[in-house]
Motif scaffolding. Sequence first.
Motif, PDB file in Angstrom:
ATOM      1  N   LEU A  47       0.867  -1.180   0.000  1.00 29.99           N
ATOM      2  CA  LEU A  47       0.000   0.000   0.000  1.00 29.99           C
ATOM      3  C   LEU A  47       0.900   1.226   0.000  1.00 29.99           C
ATOM      4  O   LEU A  47       1.892   1.273   0.728  1.00 29.99           O
ATOM      5  CB  LEU A  47      -0.909  -0.029   1.226  1.00 29.99           C
ATOM      6  N   LEU A  48       0.549   2.222  -0.798  1.00 34.09           N
ATOM      7  CA  LEU A  48       1.303   3.469  -0.856  1.00 34.09           C
ATOM      8  C   LEU A  48       0.500   4.583  -0.193  1.00 34.09           C
ATOM      9  O   LEU A  48      -0.702   4.727  -0.442  1.00 34.09           O
ATOM     10  CB  LEU A  48       1.587   3.845  -2.310  1.00 34.09           C
ATOM     11  N   ILE A  49       1.158   5.361   0.657  1.00 34.91           N
ATOM     12  CA  ILE A  49       0.545   6.545   1.251  1.00 34.91           C
ATOM     13  C   ILE A  49       1.112   7.773   0.560  1.00 34.91           C
ATOM     14  O   ILE A  49       2.311   8.038   0.613  1.00 34.91           O
ATOM     15  CB  ILE A  49       0.812   6.614   2.763  1.00 34.91           C
ATOM     16  N   ASP A  50       0.255   8.509  -0.134  1.00 35.11           N
ATOM     17  CA  ASP A  50       0.547   9.770  -0.836  1.00 35.11           C
ATOM     18  C   ASP A  50       1.476   9.589  -2.033  1.00 35.11           C
ATOM     19  O   ASP A  50       2.703   9.593  -1.917  1.00 35.11           O
ATOM     20  CB  ASP A  50       1.109  10.822   0.122  1.00 35.11           C
ATOM     21  N   ALA A  51       0.853   9.447  -3.204  1.00 32.12           N
ATOM     22  CA  ALA A  51       1.580   9.466  -4.481  1.00 32.12           C
ATOM     23  C   ALA A  51       1.831  10.930  -4.828  1.00 32.12           C
ATOM     24  O   ALA A  51       1.183  11.523  -5.685  1.00 32.12           O
ATOM     25  CB  ALA A  51       0.770   8.773  -5.565  1.00 32.12           C
ATOM     26  N   ALA A  52       2.786  11.511  -4.129  1.00 37.53           N
ATOM     27  CA  ALA A  52       2.923  12.968  -4.090  1.00 37.53           C
ATOM     28  C   ALA A  52       3.483  13.555  -5.379  1.00 37.53           C
ATOM     29  O   ALA A  52       2.996  14.577  -5.878  1.00 37.53           O
ATOM     30  CB  ALA A  52       3.814  13.363  -2.913  1.00 37.53           C
ATOM     31  N   ALA A  53       4.527  12.953  -5.929  1.00 38.42           N
ATOM     32  CA  ALA A  53       5.195  13.473  -7.125  1.00 38.42           C
ATOM     33  C   ALA A  53       6.184  12.407  -7.595  1.00 38.42           C
ATOM     34  O   ALA A  53       6.323  11.355  -6.969  1.00 38.42           O
ATOM     35  CB  ALA A  53       5.926  14.788  -6.813  1.00 38.42           C
ATOM     36  N   GLU A  54       6.858  12.701  -8.703  1.00 39.34           N
ATOM     37  CA  GLU A  54       7.883  11.806  -9.239  1.00 39.34           C
ATOM     38  C   GLU A  54       7.377  10.370  -9.384  1.00 39.34           C
ATOM     39  O   GLU A  54       7.849   9.452  -8.704  1.00 39.34           O
ATOM     40  CB  GLU A  54       9.139  11.826  -8.357  1.00 39.34           C
ATOM     41  N   PRO A  55       6.435  10.128 -10.308  1.00 42.06           N
ATOM     42  CA  PRO A  55       5.899   8.776 -10.448  1.00 42.06           C
ATOM     43  C   PRO A  55       6.963   7.725 -10.724  1.00 42.06           C
ATOM     44  O   PRO A  55       6.862   6.590 -10.237  1.00 42.06           O
ATOM     45  CB  PRO A  55       4.903   8.892 -11.606  1.00 42.06           C
ATOM     46  N   TRP A  80      -0.810  14.593  -4.443  1.00 45.94           N
ATOM     47  CA  TRP A  80      -1.389  13.678  -5.436  1.00 45.94           C
ATOM     48  C   TRP A  80      -0.883  13.907  -6.870  1.00 45.94           C
ATOM     49  O   TRP A  80      -1.471  13.400  -7.822  1.00 45.94           O
ATOM     50  CB  TRP A  80      -2.917  13.707  -5.406  1.00 45.94           C
ATOM     51  N   GLN A  81       0.218  14.621  -7.044  1.00 49.58           N
ATOM     52  CA  GLN A  81       0.688  14.904  -8.404  1.00 49.58           C
ATOM     53  C   GLN A  81       1.013  13.630  -9.198  1.00 49.58           C
ATOM     54  O   GLN A  81       0.875  13.611 -10.424  1.00 49.58           O
ATOM     55  CB  GLN A  81       1.917  15.801  -8.358  1.00 49.58           C
ATOM     56  N   ALA A  82       1.446  12.574  -8.530  1.00 44.25           N
ATOM     57  CA  ALA A  82       1.801  11.330  -9.218  1.00 44.25           C
ATOM     58  C   ALA A  82       0.687  10.288  -9.166  1.00 44.25           C
ATOM     59  O   ALA A  82       0.860   9.178  -9.665  1.00 44.25           O
ATOM     60  CB  ALA A  82       3.077  10.741  -8.609  1.00 44.25           C
ATOM     61  N   LEU A  83      -0.443  10.646  -8.582  1.00 42.47           N
ATOM     62  CA  LEU A  83      -1.485   9.655  -8.334  1.00 42.47           C
ATOM     63  C   LEU A  83      -2.023   9.041  -9.621  1.00 42.47           C
ATOM     64  O   LEU A  83      -2.166   7.818  -9.721  1.00 42.47           O
ATOM     65  CB  LEU A  83      -2.615  10.281  -7.518  1.00 42.47           C
ATOM     66  N   ALA A  84      -2.322   9.863 -10.614  1.00 37.33           N
ATOM     67  CA  ALA A  84      -2.889   9.340 -11.862  1.00 37.33           C
ATOM     68  C   ALA A  84      -1.925   8.351 -12.521  1.00 37.33           C
ATOM     69  O   ALA A  84      -2.335   7.273 -12.981  1.00 37.33           O
ATOM     70  CB  ALA A  84      -3.226  10.487 -12.817  1.00 37.33           C
ATOM     71  N   ASP A  85      -0.644   8.695 -12.568  1.00 39.24           N
ATOM     72  CA  ASP A  85       0.335   7.817 -13.205  1.00 39.24           C
ATOM     73  C   ASP A  85       0.523   6.523 -12.424  1.00 39.24           C
ATOM     74  O   ASP A  85       0.648   5.436 -13.015  1.00 39.24           O
ATOM     75  CB  ASP A  85       1.680   8.537 -13.338  1.00 39.24           C
TER      76      ASP A  85
END
Length: 218
Positions: A47-55, A80-85
């Motif tokens: 589980l990942l907490i906060d896909a913040a950036a830098e996918p 959430w900048q990297a969340l979609a990727d």
Amino acid sequence: MTYSGVVKVGGPADVHELTDLMISKVAVGPMDNNAYLLRCRATGEQLLIDAAAEPDTLLRLIGDDSIASVVTTHRHGDHWQALADVVAATGARTYAGRHDAEGIPVPTDVPVEDGDTIRVGRVELTARHLAGHTPGSIVLVYDDPHGHPHVFTGDCLFPGGVGNTHDDPKAFTDLLSGVEEKLFGQLPDETWVYPGHGKDTTLGDERPKLPEWRERGW
């Protein structure tokens, strides 16, 4: 190696090995956010907490075993900048606080309420809703049966104070009161705190400062 919780953008992850759970902490830019990869040692589920950036950084950390889920602690864009990727690459279920989900552009599969349980393999995390930094911020508590609790606080609690409430007295009071009630009031001093930015701390290190925080108003 001993876990320190000190990471820097572009540097390696720091890994906290618990009996049932492995916690990998990594820093990503441009706002020096922390992301945390949790791995159940019994099942290998992650589980990942906060896909913040830098996918790319996060996907390298995740590795070939992928992730089952990703939790966004709150609606602010730097978390959430990297969340979609990441979701596109892994197919992970998405979790976020019910009152913040509408502010996150990636759809939330599971809106989270206070007290909800989120599982990673055989490990259970308890979500606590804390208003003030945002309307729907959540923190995740892992009550380790083999030791002290661990809490992932997003931007609600840091070494030296609660998160930014933008000079709003009511928001500050709501956040500090929630932190006092749901974290300091229920968890022991040994509880390890993993914040959304910067270094880790413990509730015991921060508890004596609570009256000072309330007095200063931020």
